[in-house]
Design an enzyme around this catalytic site. Structure first.
Site, PDB file in Angstrom:
ATOM      1  CG  ASP A 127     -57.667 -25.314  53.268  1.00  0.00           C
ATOM      2  OD1 ASP A 127     -57.559 -24.203  52.740  1.00  0.00           O
ATOM      3  OD2 ASP A 127     -56.717 -26.087  53.427  1.00  0.00           O
TER       4      ASP A 127
ATOM      5  CB  THR B 239     -56.188 -23.648  48.422  1.00  0.00           C
ATOM      6  OG1 THR B 239     -57.212 -23.524  49.401  1.00  0.00           O
ATOM      7  CG2 THR B 239     -54.861 -23.518  49.105  1.00  0.00           C
ATOM      8  CB  THR B 240     -61.240 -22.608  46.961  1.00  0.00           C
ATOM      9  OG1 THR B 240     -61.126 -23.330  48.174  1.00  0.00           O
ATOM     10  CG2 THR B 240     -62.447 -23.092  46.208  1.00  0.00           C
TER      11      THR B 240
ATOM     12  CG  ASP C  81     -56.072 -21.331  55.385  1.00  0.00           C
ATOM     13  OD1 ASP C  81     -55.080 -22.079  55.398  1.00  0.00           O
ATOM     14  OD2 ASP C  81     -57.109 -21.588  54.759  1.00  0.00           O
TER      15      ASP C  81
END
Length: 561
Positions: free
Chosen positions: A66, A99-100, A394
């Site tokens: 994550d 997020t990445t 998530d």
């Protein structure tokens, strides 16, 4: 840093040891740092992304895929690099996934900006071009989006699957997605639109068993046990008293001394105490409660009386759990036991203590109106359970966002390629230098499908060319299937994501990169030198008043006694 005086004498403005980098140096320094951070998470993107193992100073290990978790755990020093961490943190707070993506796009935007600065395009122009492009990208994404409602359960499960893929939970993502969608669906608050507060889903982790043993409890799980072994293990048709004051005798506010001169007096004193405790327990019994959850302590004597009455009691329940219990059982928080009535009690079908992996836990099930639910996660080792928990978090957030916004786009790098193509056309319609920046922005978005391909061991250029040709032919939902290495229709494959993931990632990336680009001067203070730093011949700092600090006439705390 010195300015020149007419007499040739330099004037020092900054303290000794402070550093200043300006202009191109400052920019390239900041961009390098930010790019390095984006590179660090790049390999985790997509279903075939790899994981990172982070070991902190105490030797605690976190294994995760994550982006936000990785960047939070990596202790990052550089101020510009910290901005990328903030991008992924915002993305995590807003949507919970992507997020990445957000970090990688930011890094790519800065990389492109660096090339433009080399060609003497002014950072302000790049910044305004990026802003225009981000705004346009938002509109284009909206056009691509399709509707979803809370009733499309299969679609919601697909969304959850997409969020969990590549996070170490694939093998059992079907079980977890079912749990995630059911959990979110049961806590939708329809009062003001469809709002979803993920805090109402409590995740309890227990090591042992396999991931498939995870289950959704329509109600609550407390990691506690009953206070007395004589109490019943299971209470059906439970009437629950939620008490947030202690069931013990109050200590006196003032210091009081009781002098006891004979054993009889002592006995009557103890009897009196016992009678008072019995009185408290009787009040609980009179209200009809057969389960007590107490936020504070329960006196040993009171435990005995409660057990005699066959009441199931748990003490020292966390405040947050008490609030969730209020929501799920419909009871009221009781502050004063003396005044409690039957109306204050919550109701559920059953409260029981079960042994899970060697620990006792209390299950509150069959709530009338489960406005808050619990998920019990199981897994072979602690790291597995932690990793699953992050994946599940998530998934829960993403399903929640999809239900709130009711808008979806396809996954697999499709939207990015589509938006990039349309931005290229938009760029050609601009006349100023901004068109260079808009073009660069369009190219930057393609880093997502490119990275997906790279992480899956495919040829990024071939894949990108194939994706583009599909999109040019009008296949708006074509995306990259990293398992077969082919371009397929992502809607049919069920790879879908909430629109907000994309819009938020692109906006946050644009804003952060613009912010970093506009910095042309970095002035870093160093710690003051130990020699006192007060200039030559001055006094040591802090001694300006002639007396040691705090000695302003009297010792501190003696003011006016």
């Amino acid at each position: 840093m010195a300015g020149q005086m007419s007499g040739g004498q330099p004037i020092f403005i900054l303290r000794d040891g402070n550093q200043r980098t300006r202009g191109r140096d400052a920019q390239s320094n900041n961009i390098m740092a930010a790019k390095a951070v984006a590179e660090a998470v790049r390999t985790t993107l997509g279903p075939k992304g790899m994981d990172k193992m982070l070991v902190d100073s105490l030797g605690d290990v976190v294994i995760t895929n994550d982006g936000a978790t990785i960047l939070k755990e990596m202790d990052i020093e550089h101020p510009a690099a910290k901005m990328i961490v903030e991008v992924s943190k915002t993305q995590d707070d807003e949507v919970g996934d992507g997020t990445t993506t957000a970090a990688v796009i930011t890094g790519e935007l800065l990389k492109k900006a660096e090339d433009m600065i080399e060609q003497d395009v002014h950072p302000t122009i790049i910044a305004s071009g990026y802003r225009m492009a981000a705004e346009k990208a938002g509109e284009l994404l909206k056009e691509l989006a399709q509707d979803v409602t809370i009733d499309n359960r299969d679609t919601l499960i697909n969304i959850s699957n997409t969020a969990m893929t590549g996070k170490g939970a694939e093998a059992s993502k079907d079980v977890l997605s079912e749990i995630a969608v059911s959990a979110v669906a049961s806590i939708v608050d329809k009062t003001d639109g469809e709002t979803i507060d993920i805090d109402n889903i409590k995740v309890e982790k227990k090591v042992g068993g396999s991931i498939e043993d995870s289950e959704l409890i329509e109600g609550m799980i407390l990691d506690k046990e009953r206070v007395h072994s004589n109490m019943p293990k299971k209470v059906t048709d439970a009437k629950i008293a939620l008490i947030n004051s202690a069931i013990e005798l109050k200590e006196t506010e003032v210091d009081a001394e009781i002098s006891i001169t004979s054993p009889d007096q002592l006995q009557s004193f103890l009897d009196q105490e016992e009678k008072m405790l019995k009185g408290l327990v009787d009040k609980v019994v009179a209200s009809g409660a057969n389960v007590v959850f107490c936020q504070k302590g329960i006196d040993d004597m009171a435990q005995h009386f409660l057990a005699k009455e066959g009441i199931f009691a748990v003490r020292r329940v966390k405040k947050s759990d008490m609030e969730k219990l209020v929501r799920s059982t419909g009871g009221k928080l009781i502050t004063n036991i003396e005044e409690m009535t039957a109306d204050d009690l919550g109701k559920t079908e059953a409260v029981e203590e079960r042994k899970i992996a060697g620990d006792n836990m209390v299950f509150i099930t069959g709530c009338v109106n489960p406005r808050s639910v619990s998920i019990l996660l199981r897994g072979g080792t602690e790291h597995v359970v932690d990793n699953i928990e992050r994946a599940l978090h998530d998934a829960l957030r993403v399903v929640g966002v999809a239900i709130e916004d009711e808008k979806l786009v396809s996954g697999g790098g499709g939207p990015e390629v589509e938006v990039a193509l349309q931005l290229q056309d938009y760029a050609s319609s601009l006349s100023g230098r901004e068109q260079l920046a808009v073009k660069a922005f369009a190219e930057s978005l393609e880093v997502i499908p490119r990275t997906l391909a790279e992480n899956a061991g495919l040829d990024p250029i071939d894949m990108l060319v194939e994706l583009r040709s599909h999109h040019e032919k009008g296949a708006k939902t074509a995306g990259l299937d990293v398992y077969s290495g082919k371009v397929i229709d992502m809607w049919d494959a069920g790879v879908v994501e909430p629109l907000r993931i994309k819009t938020q990632a692109i906006n946050a990336a644009a804003e952060a990169s613009v912010m970093i680009l506009r910095i042309d001067d970095v002035i870093a203070s160093s710690n003051p030198s130990p020699s006192g730093g007060g200039g030559e011949g001055g006094m040591p700092p802090g001694m300006g008043g002639g007396m040691p600090p705090g000695m302003g006439g009297m010792p501190p705390g003696m003011g006016g006694m």
